[in-house]
Design an enzyme around this catalytic site. Structure first.
Site, PDB file in Angstrom:
ATOM      1  N   GLU A 241      18.607  -9.394  -1.047  1.00  0.00           N
ATOM      2  CA  GLU A 241      17.623  -8.802  -0.349  1.00  0.00           C
ATOM      3  C   GLU A 241      17.966  -9.214   1.162  1.00  0.00           C
ATOM      4  O   GLU A 241      17.661  -8.514   2.057  1.00  0.00           O
ATOM      5  CB  GLU A 241      16.268  -8.470  -0.729  1.00  0.00           C
ATOM      6  CG  GLU A 241      16.072  -7.912  -2.155  1.00  0.00           C
ATOM      7  CD  GLU A 241      14.539  -7.961  -2.395  1.00  0.00           C
ATOM      8  OE1 GLU A 241      13.667  -7.938  -1.841  1.00  0.00           O
ATOM      9  OE2 GLU A 241      14.391  -8.360  -3.729  1.00  0.00           O
TER      10      GLU A 241
ATOM     11  N   ARG B  42       0.721  -1.150   0.051  1.00  0.00           N
ATOM     12  CA  ARG B  42      -0.031  -0.060   0.103  1.00  0.00           C
ATOM     13  C   ARG B  42       0.694   1.113   0.078  1.00  0.00           C
ATOM     14  O   ARG B  42       1.919   1.247   0.749  1.00  0.00           O
ATOM     15  CB  ARG B  42      -0.806   0.109   1.201  1.00  0.00           C
ATOM     16  CG  ARG B  42      -1.826  -1.292   1.428  1.00  0.00           C
ATOM     17  CD  ARG B  42      -2.835  -1.423   0.306  1.00  0.00           C
ATOM     18  NE  ARG B  42      -3.864  -0.483   0.507  1.00  0.00           N
ATOM     19  CZ  ARG B  42      -4.593  -0.409  -0.790  1.00  0.00           C
ATOM     20  NH1 ARG B  42      -4.709  -1.322  -1.502  1.00  0.00           N
ATOM     21  NH2 ARG B  42      -5.315   0.650  -0.942  1.00  0.00           N
TER      22      ARG B  42
ATOM     23  N   HIS C 126      14.079  -2.485  -1.973  1.00  0.00           N
ATOM     24  CA  HIS C 126      13.507  -2.379  -3.165  1.00  0.00           C
ATOM     25  C   HIS C 126      14.397  -3.055  -4.164  1.00  0.00           C
ATOM     26  O   HIS C 126      15.517  -2.973  -4.120  1.00  0.00           O
ATOM     27  CB  HIS C 126      13.447  -0.777  -3.677  1.00  0.00           C
ATOM     28  CG  HIS C 126      13.063  -0.692  -5.012  1.00  0.00           C
ATOM     29  ND1 HIS C 126      11.523  -0.702  -5.312  1.00  0.00           N
ATOM     30  CD2 HIS C 126      13.563  -0.488  -6.375  1.00  0.00           C
ATOM     31  CE1 HIS C 126      11.524  -0.587  -6.778  1.00  0.00           C
ATOM     32  NE2 HIS C 126      12.875  -0.235  -7.238  1.00  0.00           N
TER      33      HIS C 126
END
Lengths: 226, 226
Positions: B177, B94, B112
């Site tokens: 990540e 969101r 990211h």
């Protein structure tokens, strides 16, 4: 016929990447040879190196020409007279005419001191530091008319270290430029690179990598020397 | 008082980065602890993992709220009730209200799957492949209101290999990540990261690196395993 890919190198200054390419071409198994070092400045330091190395040189002073198109046409004539099949830009500081770029489409390489598509244009090191990136690098790519675009042949990543200045970062990146530019030229000369639209496809069996890892010393925990 | 930095993790799905952070926090010397795993979806697979790991969980369904501001305020209340001092976004899908982002300024991290500032936004792997980059990667950064901007704490580079699809590239990046997110959180928790404007300055004496090199197997000539 030597069977070697004939390369013209365009410089404007010291031509450190030209020197790296010249060193590579001096190796007996390297698949390319330098047939011309062309400068738009008579005082480019790289010309002295080229002459001492026994390379053919030419000077095409941009100030002698009324516009970019006529200057580029004069360069093109010199490059073709030398029999070059590929052009390598190495610190050549003039923008190129689209007609010249199109004439050498997929036959002209450039090296840019950033991990394109990030940080196109000038002053890349200062901008990378200002952006706070932790990884910087360099890119060898085929040249298109839009500045610093074109199919990417090879890239190298380097860390940005605490305390880096534009100069220290530039030096760390330049070291990698001197590695990947000869590597990329070798791949192209060996026919291992195919351009498909905006992408350069590198033969999967290519012996060299498109990613290089510098020896970063203080980052020894996670970065191993090449 | 444990002396550990109290962290809330926001997820929307499987929360694989949440799992990586949870694994890191389970180590006895790790300087952070997870006080809340919050999801905007009751069916997020990551919630099951969190419950099984004995972590506190909360569900704040975004559909129960008339607008983003009231949804974010409800999340904020849950996060503060849990005593969290830092928020980690881990696949939270969101967009966040600027007031929420400002309230957690320099105390909210995101990961990211690209080497920012390149390839912000969604669909990064496909876009990186389309751009023909030879090096991709991921970034852990403090969150600012503009999507995928903010001070960069850590980045990892991975090679793009011949034949890569969005899936194979995503998997290679995700592996990194899971390494750099816990590493970045550790650096922040240990007070080794200072934000100066748009940049995160990492303590030079930090034992871990901001650059990691994956084991790429077929690129063994130039890439050494971590």
């Amino acid at each position: 016929m030597s069977g070697l890919l004939k390369v013209a190198i365009l410089i404007s200054g010291r031509g450190s990447n030209m020197r790296a390419l010249a060193r590579a071409c001096a190796a007996p198994d390297y698949p390319a040879e330098i047939v011309l070092v062309l400068s738009n400045r008579a005082d480019a330091a790289g010309l002295d190196f080229a002459r001492e190395a026994g390379l053919a040189t030419a000077i095409v002073p941009h100030r002698d020409f009324p516009d970019r198109a006529s200057f580029d046409a004069a360069m093109d004539a010199e490059i073709r007279k030398a029999g070059a099949e590929l052009v390598c830009l190495a610190g050549f500081m003039r923008l190129l005419d689209p007609a010249f770029v199109d004439a050498w489409r997929d036959r002209m390489l450039n090296v840019h001191p950033a991990l394109l598509p990030a940080f196109k244009g000038l002053d890349t090191h200062r901008r990378a530091l200002a952006a706070g990136v932790k990884i910087a690098g360099c890119t060898v790519h085929f040249v298109r008319s839009d500045m610093d675009t074109g199919p990417i042949v090879a890239q190298a990543a380097v860390p940005v270290l605490p305390g880096d200045t534009g100069e220290t970062l530039a030096a760390r990146i330049l070291e990698q430029e001197h590695i990947i530019y000869p590597m990329a030229l070798r791949l192209v000369a060996e026919g291992r690179v195919t351009v498909e639209g905006d992408r350069a496809i590198v033969d999967a069996a290519a012996p060299d990598a498109v990613l290089r890892n510098p020896d970063t010393g203080q980052l020894a925990n996670s970065v191993a020397p090449v």
